[in-house]
Design an enzyme around this catalytic site. Structure first.
Site, PDB file in Angstrom:
ATOM      1  N   LYS A  44       0.810  -1.219   0.000  1.00  0.00           N
ATOM      2  CA  LYS A  44       0.000   0.000   0.000  1.00  0.00           C
ATOM      3  C   LYS A  44       0.842   1.268   0.000  1.00  0.00           C
ATOM      4  O   LYS A  44       0.316   2.349  -0.218  1.00  0.00           O
ATOM      5  CB  LYS A  44      -0.949  -0.002   1.200  1.00  0.00           C
ATOM      6  N   ASP A 118     -10.647  -6.753  -3.003  1.00  0.00           N
ATOM      7  CA  ASP A 118     -10.912  -6.912  -1.574  1.00  0.00           C
ATOM      8  C   ASP A 118     -11.194  -5.568  -0.920  1.00  0.00           C
ATOM      9  O   ASP A 118     -10.704  -4.534  -1.353  1.00  0.00           O
ATOM     10  CB  ASP A 118      -9.716  -7.570  -0.893  1.00  0.00           C
ATOM     11  N   ASP A 119     -11.977  -5.609   0.160  1.00  0.00           N
ATOM     12  CA  ASP A 119     -12.225  -4.439   1.024  1.00  0.00           C
ATOM     13  C   ASP A 119     -12.722  -3.233   0.244  1.00  0.00           C
ATOM     14  O   ASP A 119     -12.185  -2.125   0.369  1.00  0.00           O
ATOM     15  CB  ASP A 119     -10.950  -4.083   1.802  1.00  0.00           C
ATOM     16  N   TYR A 163     -14.052 -12.765   0.416  1.00  0.00           N
ATOM     17  CA  TYR A 163     -12.844 -13.595   0.345  1.00  0.00           C
ATOM     18  C   TYR A 163     -12.654 -14.491   1.554  1.00  0.00           C
ATOM     19  O   TYR A 163     -11.612 -15.149   1.690  1.00  0.00           O
ATOM     20  CB  TYR A 163     -11.604 -12.713   0.164  1.00  0.00           C
ATOM     21  N   TRP A 222      -4.772 -17.037   0.654  1.00  0.00           N
ATOM     22  CA  TRP A 222      -3.967 -15.869   1.043  1.00  0.00           C
ATOM     23  C   TRP A 222      -4.009 -15.838   2.562  1.00  0.00           C
ATOM     24  O   TRP A 222      -5.004 -15.444   3.149  1.00  0.00           O
ATOM     25  CB  TRP A 222      -4.558 -14.597   0.448  1.00  0.00           C
ATOM     26  N   ASP A 223      -2.942 -16.293   3.186  1.00  0.00           N
ATOM     27  CA  ASP A 223      -2.933 -16.547   4.626  1.00  0.00           C
ATOM     28  C   ASP A 223      -2.452 -15.326   5.390  1.00  0.00           C
ATOM     29  O   ASP A 223      -1.320 -14.876   5.224  1.00  0.00           O
ATOM     30  CB  ASP A 223      -2.019 -17.745   4.915  1.00  0.00           C
ATOM     31  N   ASP A 229      -0.706  -5.634  10.259  1.00  0.00           N
ATOM     32  CA  ASP A 229      -0.978  -4.232   9.944  1.00  0.00           C
ATOM     33  C   ASP A 229      -2.261  -3.722  10.561  1.00  0.00           C
ATOM     34  O   ASP A 229      -2.542  -2.531  10.515  1.00  0.00           O
ATOM     35  CB  ASP A 229      -1.003  -4.018   8.425  1.00  0.00           C
TER      36      ASP A 229
END
Length: 770
Positions: A44, A118-119, A163, A222-223, A229
């Protein structure tokens, strides 16, 4: 089934210091050594990955060197992009910009891509609503078009908005969104999935089989097991765990979303590599052509069987620890080989002007001066000493440089990992700390001064003190770990992990002092990991009476770490001499020279500390470092009751101790002019104030304190003790001109309650509810 083992930058949020090219090179070396084969880029801090996704990279920003470095290590480099926040799916212009951006990356040598949704908000603009039947249809349409535009690459990933199981509506099997994605997304596209939750404790074959049925392909996990964060006070150093090798048949691959701090990822990635290699071997076993080879392969894992699996997290952790010790012995610097390292010594500026313990009492020779942070309204004004006037402690130089030459040993590294383990699980030392503090708090009545059970159950009292001793030793070990990390030869690890060790050390300073106080004085009265902020430090705080007041515990670590070891404990009678000496030092520094007019050596100590130490010592705490006592905080539980006791016993005692001044003999000494502060009636506070804030405090300390956070911890210790005995609020009086102290207390939740404007009293009363 193609088996990938991915590692990526956090896509759920990366707000720390960006990883340097040198760090990425180290990362690729780790991955190559440990059998990991794919790197996904999507941080990001790269605005053109998400917020500014439409913009092309400039020549300086192009990551061709990064792509080539990954390829040189045999890694697949996956570039990801997140256009979902503001893309217009039906806009040919937006889709063209997306293709242009990915084509630019492809021209740099990248051959694998991911598009992430996502999100983001599920709602669509008017144009998209008119074009697509659903949100899922809009996403799939764009993803399929881009996939074909890029020539249907062998690795193309799609992250859906739903997800994980917990955010599917109404469920995984009945979600219209997932059904559309599974039916319409081209079969060559892999779909990302995080498990039952965003951060899944465990992954089960049953749940993944259900997802595989809906998506019509094995998911790619996606673990987020080690992602940190979402909580700036947590870091996860534990092994890859809770993922059975039998999952491989239901997976396309695994990505591990790492800690934001680069150096924190050695064990997570090392153990992921062990897990991945064990999975490859298991697949060989399952596909062995003859029974003889099957038996031979099974022998490879007979020593590492854990609950029926061929991967043992504890043994993987042991192997990773051995390799990490070698890494920690290297004189690495943060960020890159050329990162400038300053000598880690504490400077006055590191306190950012907000360390209220650096206060010096003014000469008590004027009735116009007002009390500062006081325990007695007779106490006189305090001001911040200028940094230029500070001098070393009497015993020795108070400042100590960080050597940067020490090597961490295995027990220290195990302690470090155990204290910062996994989101849903603490390591052994962390569990022990929590269990001991919980038990000690619940059973403190066996040792309290007013508890009859102390006589009825002496064995329980003995058990309490033994466990309290173990808890104190554990707290001391964390303090020594803090010191060792500060002096570690590996400065890269220091800068990445110091804030977490520093935070836990400060919390345990308070917890240890609270336990000692419980045993010596009168005492009265499954969800996502981000629901419980702070990790071990947060859980320890929750066990303390002031645990819900996070503002007392959260404080940014100093810019330059200090290796000083501090201890907070209750006041003992033997400390009186040192405390009197300390305030006398502060007084003399405020005068600029030794004041010979103070005939009696106890006068300053009696004036500022004497009454509180004599009448309510159970609410007095001292701060000490390697050189001895360097600070104190004094409290009064009930100001009304305290005032009556002062009038009845303390003031008469002062008349007897200073008889010549009490009789008004000739000579205008500072002592004589100040004597009325012993004799006058205590300041009267309105009942409305004392009803809400019945307690009062005073905080003092030497200017040589190297770590300003200990002032906060010292004050928090007193507030914890006051609340444990039923106080509902505390106040202190500060001179209106003392901006530093006012700002410090305001940051700790103290608010202005009242202000005095009388000619002989210019102060502000600050209060805080407990």
């Amino acid at each position: 089934v193609t088996s990938y083992s991915f590692i990526s930058f956090p896509f759920t949020g990366f707000y720390g210091r960006p990883w340097s090219m040198d760090q990425r090179k180290v990362l690729f070396r780790w991955m190559q050594n440990w059998g990991l084969n794919t790197y996904l880029y999507g941080p990001k801090d790269d605005l053109k990955h998400r917020l500014l996704w439409r913009e092309l990279y400039t020549g300086e920003e192009e990551g061709e060197a990064l792509i080539l470095e990954a390829k040189s290590r045999g890694l697949c480099f996956v570039y990801s992009i997140s256009p979902g926040q503001d893309i217009v799916f039906s806009s040919s212009y937006d889709v063209s910009l997306l293709k242009r951006k990915l084509r630019q990356v492809a021209d740099l040598g990248c051959q694998a891509f991911a598009i992430l949704f996502d999100d983001i908000d599920h709602s669509m603009c008017q144009a998209d609503t008119e074009t697509f039947s659903s949100f899922a249809h809009a996403q799939v349409s764009v993803a399929n078009e881009v996939f074909c535009f890029l020539g249907e690459p062998s690795v193309f990933l799609f992250c859906p908005t739903e997800y994980c199981s917990s955010i599917c509506s109404p469920s995984v099997s009945k979600s219209p969104y997932l059904q559309t994605v599974g039916e319409e997304l081209l079969p060559g596209v892999s779909i990302i999935w995080t498990g039952n939750k965003v951060i899944s404790h465990e992954l089960s074959s049953e749940s993944l089989a259900e997802v595989q049925t809906v998506l019509q392909r094995p998911p790619l996990v996606w673990d987020n097991l080690h992602a940190n964060d979402y909580d700036s006070r947590r870091v996860f150093l534990g092994p890859y765990k809770g993922r059975a090798l039998s999952l491989c048949g239901n997976l396309t691959g695994v990505l591990l979303n790492p800690n934001c701090e680069f150096e924190a990822n050695f064990i997570p990635l090392h153990t992921l590599g062990t897990w991945h290699q064990a999975g490859k071997e298991e697949r060989k076993v399952l596909h062995s052509p003859t029974p003889a080879s099957l038996i031979e392969n099974l022998k490879l894992f007979v020593s590492t069987v854990d609950e029926g699996e061929q991967y043992c997290p504890e043994r993987a952790l042991n192997a990773a620890l051995r390799d990490w010790l070698e890494e920690l012995s290297q004189p690495l610097q943060p960020g890159s080989a050329n990162f400038p390292i300053k000598t880690l010594t504490k400077t006055p500026q590191d306190c950012d002007g907000h360390c209220p313990t650096h206060a010096v009492p003014q000469k008590p020779n004027s009735r116009n001066e007002s009390p500062a942070v006081t325990v007695s309204s007779k106490d006189k004004g305090m001001r911040m000493e200028s940094w230029a006037s500070r001098t070393p402690r009497d015993k020795a130089q108070g400042r100590r440089q960080c050597s940067g030459k020490n090597l961490l040993n295995e027990s220290q590294v195990r302690l470090l990992v155990g204290l910062h383990y996994l989101p849903h699980e603490h390591g052994p030392p962390a569990k022990s700390l929590l269990q001991d503090l919980t038990w000690l708090k619940a059973n403190c009545h066996y040792v309290s001064a007013n508890g009859n059970k102390k006589k009825i159950h002496p064995q329980k009292a003995d058990e309490w003190r033994v466990r309290a001793g173990h808890f104190q030793v554990a707290c001391d070990e964390v303090a020594l770990l803090h010191e060792s990390i500060v002096n570690s030869i590996n400065r890269a690890v220091l800068y990445d992990l110091y804030p977490y060790v520093w935070d836990l050390r400060n919390t345990l300073l308070v917890a240890k002092a609270f336990v000692i106080w419980l045993g010596s004085e009168l005492v009265g009265v499954e969800s996502e990991p981000w629901a419980f902020k702070g990790g071990l430090s947060g859980e320890l705080q929750a066990l303390l009476p002031m645990g819900t007041s996070s503002d007392l515990f959260i404080h940014p670590p100093p810019l330059f770490p200090t290796s000083h070891v501090y201890n907070i404990r209750p006041f003992y009678n033997k400390d009186k001499v040192e405390l009197y000496h300390m305030v006398h030092q502060l007084y003399e520094r405020g005068q600029g020279s030794h004041d010979s007019s103070l005939v009696h050596p106890d006068y300053i100590g009696d004036l500022y500390l004497g009454a509180a130490l004599a009448l309510c010592p159970e609410y007095s705490f001292v701060l000490e470092d390697e050189l001895g006592v360097c600070g104190c905080v004094l409290g009064i539980l009930d100001v009304r009751y305290y005032s009556k006791r002062c009038q009845a016993s303390w003031i008469p005692a002062m008349r007897d101790k200073y008889p010549s001044q009490a009789k008004g003999t000739n000579g205008q000494s500072a002592t004589k002019e100040s004597l009325p502060f012993f004799l006058e009636e205590l300041w009267d506070y309105p009942d409305s104030l004392l009803y809400h804030f019945p307690s009062q405090l005073r905080l003092d300390g030497l200017p040589e304190l190297m770590d300003c956070s200990v002032s906060r911890s010292l004050l928090t210790t007193l507030l914890t003790a006051l609340k444990a005995n039923g106080s509902r609020g505390v106040f202190c009086e500060v001179p209106s001109a003392d901006r530093l102290r006012l700002e410090f207390l305001t940051k700790l939740g103290f608010l202005e309650i009242m202000r005095f404007d009388a000619h002989n009293r210019d102060g502000v009363v600050l209060g805080r509810l407990l």
